[in-house]
Design an enzyme around this catalytic site. Structure first.
Site, PDB file in Angstrom:
ATOM      1  N   LYS A 163       0.841  -1.208   0.000  1.00 49.03           N
ATOM      2  CA  LYS A 163       0.000   0.000   0.000  1.00 49.03           C
ATOM      3  C   LYS A 163       0.874   1.256   0.000  1.00 49.03           C
ATOM      4  O   LYS A 163       0.456   2.307  -0.485  1.00 49.03           O
ATOM      5  CB  LYS A 163      -1.008  -0.017   1.151  1.00 49.03           C
ATOM      6  CG  LYS A 163      -0.419   0.063   2.566  1.00 49.03           C
ATOM      7  CD  LYS A 163      -0.166   1.459   3.075  1.00 49.03           C
ATOM      8  CE  LYS A 163       0.670   1.451   4.340  1.00 49.03           C
ATOM      9  NZ  LYS A 163       1.037   2.772   4.835  1.00 49.03           N
ATOM     10  N   THR A 220      -3.727   5.870   3.655  1.00 55.73           N
ATOM     11  CA  THR A 220      -2.407   6.370   3.262  1.00 55.73           C
ATOM     12  C   THR A 220      -2.464   7.154   1.948  1.00 55.73           C
ATOM     13  O   THR A 220      -1.775   8.167   1.792  1.00 55.73           O
ATOM     14  CB  THR A 220      -1.419   5.179   3.152  1.00 55.73           C
ATOM     15  OG1 THR A 220      -1.593   4.338   4.289  1.00 55.73           O
ATOM     16  CG2 THR A 220       0.006   5.654   3.123  1.00 55.73           C
TER      17      THR A 220
END
Ligand SMILES: NC(=O)C1=CN([C@@H]2O[C@H](COP(=O)(O)OP(=O)(O)OC[C@H]3O[C@@H](n4cnc5c(N)ncnc54)[C@H](OP(=O)(O)O)[C@@H]3O)[C@@H](O)[C@H]2O)C=CC1
Ligand SMILES: O=C(CO)COP(=O)(O)O
Length: 306
Positions: A163, A220
């Site tokens: 990620k 994020t």
């Protein structure tokens, strides 16, 4: 029940966890590289060791602790990435150094600054040993950090590592002002790349759509509190890797993880186009807009393929 917890690595994440659990009444001790001294001295008379060093710190720490680990003492690994030298996740590295270790992983959408401000968050405690995961879930939850369990540490780590690469790419997309359609498309195609790595490493598809996968990707890739996202925006502004890293001045796991993942992809024959373009951009082989243009012009394919 109050635990005696040793935290190794008192950076942004280790420091936040330390304060969180201290407020819960646990007894905390910590070591960080900047302290000097021997972290092995903190392994005695404790119930749990939490490691929150960046990925580059795992091997030196593991080498230092080998031969000093008390039998049965559990380790909770909080580092997110793939090590560039060994192409391993943190828990794979810990298993190499300390094979019989009771091991769990903590991962999820957990931007340290938000937890520090007392905002609510959730995370996953993952272990091959379900009893250990359940025990830590009960002991480490706080009113602001809700913990779930799963039995898929490798999938949890693969998702948490990858990620960062896609969040970096999202920072580039937003930095270039490419809009909501491009960002959503990038995140979906990025999720498909995370799925390739996660499944090839033996992770479970459900982990991809859980807190450590989609959850952490959304946090994020959408927050300027993320160092990886900010790093991507700096690349979009035209900064090179060294300048962007210096401007952030803290751990950014995405670049090394992108290179490590691409090395795995070449070795294993995986197709990871976004990850590949991030690595080429980092190497200065192309500019951000060209990287996007090339992704748009790839051969057409079915959505199920990466
Ligand atoms: N910040 C966040 O929101 C979150 C971060 N993480 C993960 O936690 C890990 C640490 O990140 P974070 O705390 O934010 O980063 P920081 O840059 O704030 O701190 C990095 C930590 O790693 C230590 N370190 C770096 N290199 C070495 C080394 N060679 N040997 C030993 N220790 C080393 C540093 O030691 P020192 O400073 O003492 O030299 C410091 O304790 C990363 O993998 C990150 O992805 C996970 C969830 C949330
Ligand atoms: O892992 C994190 C949040 O879950 C922290 O992300 P950054 O390392 O990009 O700041």
């Amino acid at each position: 029940m109050s635990l005696r917890i040793t935290v190794l690595g008192r950076g942004a994440w280790g420091g936040t966890l330390l304060r969180l659990w201290e407020r819960q009444g646990h007894e905390l001790r910590s070591w960080s590289r900047r302290d000097g001294g021997d972290p092995a001295a903190l392994l005695q008379d404790c119930d749990l060791v939490v490691v929150a060093v960046s990925m580059v710190g795992v091997t030196p720490l593991g080498l230092g602790l080998r031969g000093h680990w008390p039998q049965g003492l559990p380790l909770l690994s909080c580092s997110k990435g793939i090590d560039l030298d060994s192409l391993c996740t943190a828990s794979q590295l810990w298993r190499r150094h300390l094979p019989a270790l009771p091991l769990a992983v903590l991962s999820g959408p957990n931007l340290a600054e938000e937890l520090e401000r007392g905002l609510p968050a959730a995370s996953v405690l993952s272990s091959d040993d379900p009893a250990l995961a359940r025990r830590l879930q009960e002991q480490l939850r706080t009113p602001h950090l809700r913990l779930y369990t799963n039995a898929d540490p490798i999938g949890t780590e693969a998702a948490g590592a990858l990620k960062n690469v896609i969040a970096l790419a999202a920072g580039i997309s937003d930095g270039l002002g490419l809009g909501a359609n491009a960002k959503a498309s990038l995140l979906c195609r990025g999720l498909a790349e995370i799925a390739v790595v996660l499944q090839a490493l033996g992770g479970q598809p459900t982990t991809l759509y859980g807190l450590a996968g989609l959850g952490d990707l959304l946090a994020t890739a959408n927050s300027s509190l993320s160092r990886n996202y900010r790093f991507g925006s700096l690349l979009a502004e035209g900064c090179d890797e060294a300048t962007a890293l210096a401007r952030i001045g803290a751990t950014v796991e995405g670049p090394r993880t992108a290179r490590a993942t691409l090395a795995l992809a070449v070795r294993e024959g995986w197709q990871l186009p976004i990850c590949g373009q991030v690595v080429r951009l980092l190497a200065g082989e192309l500019e951000a807009r060209q990287a996007v243009q090339e992704l748009m012009q790839r051969d057409l394919r079915a959505e199920a393929a990466a």
